[in-house]
Design a protein around this motif. Sequence first.
Motif, PDB file in Angstrom:
ATOM      1  N   LYS A  60       1.165  -2.988   0.048  1.00  0.00           N
ATOM      2  CA  LYS A  60       1.807  -2.632   1.308  1.00  0.00           C
ATOM      3  C   LYS A  60       2.919  -3.614   1.652  1.00  0.00           C
ATOM      4  N   ILE A  61       2.670  -4.925   1.340  1.00  0.00           N
ATOM      5  CA  ILE A  61       3.711  -5.919   1.574  1.00  0.00           C
ATOM      6  C   ILE A  61       4.914  -5.645   0.679  1.00  0.00           C
ATOM      7  N   VAL A  62       4.656  -5.292  -0.564  1.00  0.00           N
ATOM      8  CA  VAL A  62       5.742  -4.979  -1.500  1.00  0.00           C
ATOM      9  C   VAL A  62       6.534  -3.768  -1.016  1.00  0.00           C
ATOM     10  N   GLN A  63       5.819  -2.767  -0.514  1.00  0.00           N
ATOM     11  CA  GLN A  63       6.501  -1.563  -0.030  1.00  0.00           C
ATOM     12  C   GLN A  63       7.388  -1.878   1.173  1.00  0.00           C
ATOM     13  N   SER A  64       6.880  -2.674   2.101  1.00  0.00           N
ATOM     14  CA  SER A  64       7.678  -3.047   3.271  1.00  0.00           C
ATOM     15  C   SER A  64       8.876  -3.896   2.870  1.00  0.00           C
ATOM     16  N   THR A  65       8.665  -4.824   1.921  1.00  0.00           N
ATOM     17  CA  THR A  65       9.768  -5.656   1.439  1.00  0.00           C
ATOM     18  C   THR A  65      10.842  -4.793   0.789  1.00  0.00           C
ATOM     19  N   ARG A  66      10.400  -3.796   0.022  1.00  0.00           N
ATOM     20  CA  ARG A  66      11.358  -2.905  -0.636  1.00  0.00           C
ATOM     21  C   ARG A  66      12.175  -2.120   0.394  1.00  0.00           C
ATOM     22  N   ALA A  67      11.514  -1.716   1.485  1.00  0.00           N
ATOM     23  CA  ALA A  67      12.224  -0.976   2.524  1.00  0.00           C
ATOM     24  C   ALA A  67      13.289  -1.846   3.188  1.00  0.00           C
ATOM     25  N   VAL A  68      12.923  -3.126   3.474  1.00  0.00           N
ATOM     26  CA  VAL A  68      13.901  -4.034   4.066  1.00  0.00           C
ATOM     27  C   VAL A  68      15.065  -4.266   3.116  1.00  0.00           C
ATOM     28  N   GLN A 116      -5.602  -4.945  -1.812  1.00  0.00           N
ATOM     29  CA  GLN A 116      -5.233  -3.796  -0.984  1.00  0.00           C
ATOM     30  C   GLN A 116      -3.964  -4.060  -0.156  1.00  0.00           C
ATOM     31  N   ILE A 117      -3.777  -5.330   0.265  1.00  0.00           N
ATOM     32  CA  ILE A 117      -2.666  -5.615   1.170  1.00  0.00           C
ATOM     33  C   ILE A 117      -1.351  -5.842   0.424  1.00  0.00           C
ATOM     34  N   THR A 118      -1.424  -6.430  -0.783  1.00  0.00           N
ATOM     35  CA  THR A 118      -0.194  -6.765  -1.517  1.00  0.00           C
ATOM     36  C   THR A 118       0.716  -5.564  -1.746  1.00  0.00           C
ATOM     37  N   HIS A 154       8.171  -5.668  11.174  1.00  0.00           N
ATOM     38  CA  HIS A 154       6.934  -5.732  11.956  1.00  0.00           C
ATOM     39  C   HIS A 154       5.731  -5.470  11.067  1.00  0.00           C
ATOM     40  N   ALA A 155       5.892  -4.518  10.143  1.00  0.00           N
ATOM     41  CA  ALA A 155       4.787  -4.246   9.217  1.00  0.00           C
ATOM     42  C   ALA A 155       4.497  -5.455   8.341  1.00  0.00           C
ATOM     43  N   LEU A 156       5.547  -6.126   7.854  1.00  0.00           N
ATOM     44  CA  LEU A 156       5.346  -7.349   7.058  1.00  0.00           C
ATOM     45  C   LEU A 156       4.586  -8.398   7.856  1.00  0.00           C
ATOM     46  N   SER A 157       4.927  -8.563   9.118  1.00  0.00           N
ATOM     47  CA  SER A 157       4.236  -9.534   9.953  1.00  0.00           C
ATOM     48  C   SER A 157       2.760  -9.188  10.106  1.00  0.00           C
ATOM     49  N   LEU A 158       2.476  -7.925  10.326  1.00  0.00           N
ATOM     50  CA  LEU A 158       1.076  -7.509  10.470  1.00  0.00           C
ATOM     51  C   LEU A 158       0.295  -7.718   9.183  1.00  0.00           C
ATOM     52  N   TYR A 159       0.905  -7.344   8.027  1.00  0.00           N
ATOM     53  CA  TYR A 159       0.207  -7.505   6.750  1.00  0.00           C
ATOM     54  C   TYR A 159      -0.017  -8.988   6.429  1.00  0.00           C
ATOM     55  N   ALA A 160       0.983  -9.809   6.767  1.00  0.00           N
ATOM     56  CA  ALA A 160       0.815 -11.243   6.516  1.00  0.00           C
ATOM     57  C   ALA A 160      -0.327 -11.820   7.352  1.00  0.00           C
ATOM     58  N   ASP A 161      -0.407 -11.445   8.625  1.00  0.00           N
ATOM     59  CA  ASP A 161      -1.509 -11.912   9.472  1.00  0.00           C
ATOM     60  C   ASP A 161      -2.852 -11.399   8.958  1.00  0.00           C
ATOM     61  N   TRP A 162      -2.807 -10.155   8.513  1.00  0.00           N
ATOM     62  CA  TRP A 162      -4.057  -9.564   7.979  1.00  0.00           C
ATOM     63  C   TRP A 162      -4.507 -10.308   6.721  1.00  0.00           C
ATOM     64  N   LEU A 163      -3.539 -10.603   5.830  1.00  0.00           N
ATOM     65  CA  LEU A 163      -3.880 -11.305   4.593  1.00  0.00           C
ATOM     66  C   LEU A 163      -4.381 -12.713   4.873  1.00  0.00           C
ATOM     67  N   ARG A 164      -3.808 -13.380   5.852  1.00  0.00           N
ATOM     68  CA  ARG A 164      -4.258 -14.722   6.208  1.00  0.00           C
ATOM     69  C   ARG A 164      -5.674 -14.680   6.774  1.00  0.00           C
ATOM     70  N   ALA A 165      -5.997 -13.658   7.530  1.00  0.00           N
ATOM     71  CA  ALA A 165      -7.339 -13.555   8.121  1.00  0.00           C
ATOM     72  C   ALA A 165      -8.380 -13.132   7.095  1.00  0.00           C
TER      73      ALA A 165
END
Length: 473
Positions: free
Chosen positions: A282-290, A278-280, A260-271
């Motif tokens: 967080k995406i890396v951290q969420s990916t690492r958790a998955v 700043q967002i990358t 869910h966090a990845l989805s939110l960060y992706a939408d945020w980055l697209r917007a």
Amino acid sequence: MTSAVLLPSRDSPHVDPDLVARDDWVEVKLTRSFMRNGRLALHSASMVIPVFLAILYNDVNNTALLCWGLAAVVMTLARYRVINIYHRAYANADAARLREFMVRYSWTWTMSAAIWGASMFLYFRKAPVYDQFICLLVLAGMAGFAVGAFSASWRCFVGYINGLVGSTLVAVIYSVGLERPFTGTVQTYSLVVLVLIYWGAIRMAGRRFHQGQRKTLELQFANKILIASLTEKTRTALEAVQTKNRFMASAAHDLRQPVHALSLYADWLRAEPELVAQITPKIVQSTRAVNELFNSLFDLAKLDSGAVEVGWQAVELSEVVAELELQYAPMAREKGLQLRTRVVQARAISDRVLLKRLLGNLLSNAVRHTVRGGVLIAVRRRRSGLCIEIWDTGVGVAPEHQQAIFQEFYRVTAHNGTEEGFGLGLSIVSRLCESLNHPLTMHSRPGKGTVFRLVLQPFDDAAGVPQPSVQPV
């Protein structure tokens, strides 16, 4: 006539412990059944004594009759006392104490029967035929009654029947051979044969009755064990279902958060593409958790498949610790912790890959639950072998949680400042320890820290390296 069978001692290593437990259980049940019937038999004998005295009074020597009656009363009271001793001190005793009780007091049944058989000295060929017939009928009835009342204890039954028949035969032979030699009729001599035939028939009936009771109790014991086994398997199956449900719920919950966090960060980055810096991270951290969760699930699934192949080899422990330090030191520094090592040069017999995964889970767990201070990984020589210790100054684990933390997805209530994991690391550690046959112990004090100790077998150049094997998990 039965032949003696030599049985191995109960303490012999060749005796099946399950059979010993079954025999003990059956012995206890038989003894308790025998003692329950013993009181009823005594009540019957107590009522027959005055009947005997009344029938024979003035038809035989009254002094001898009263002496016999006194002896019968004394032995009856002695047997009442034995039964009282049993109910007071042995009613709930184990098989060993019950055997000791029966060995100590079984003679009272033999002596009581011998006194009843000795009544033949009073009336045989002395009292009127009608009185003799009634008395002989009473003795035959007592022998028949013993089949149902005393056969639960083979020792007491045989002693009772032998005492009754033995004293009866002695009285008949004394009367025919010594008291009035060679004046008996054919019927008198035939009585000896009839007594012997009746004695053999009673013993045979008692043996069959005893064996029938024993077989019945053995079947009851087998049913009891079967029911207990089915109950245990049912409980295990229910626990497995609950574990599976908890596993699925926890896995779905833990996976939903980073996805869910990845989805939110992706939408945020697209917007807002300009916020990529700043967002990358967080995406890396969420990916690492998955990725971490999937790796743990794959490890657990592999172990749950039932077996894992262990490639035994001589593992240089200092090299394994150096690799772990290189991998986990940045994680510790990021939390402001110090990761230290203290290693002796030593080689152990293990699987390098599985051992590194095991220690990595312990180190990750130590860093995750430590707020201040640090983590120490040490290799030491002990009497039991080589010992790898992982110390931390973390939050510790309360005694009531120290067994449960090795279950899948079990997590102690989160402590401030510590990271919440997936609850899989220690479960994987436990199963890897079983596969590698490396004993693991843990000591922890809440608020002070925890130490895990892993014991390994030192490598011996003369013995060499064991062959690779598939170890059950």
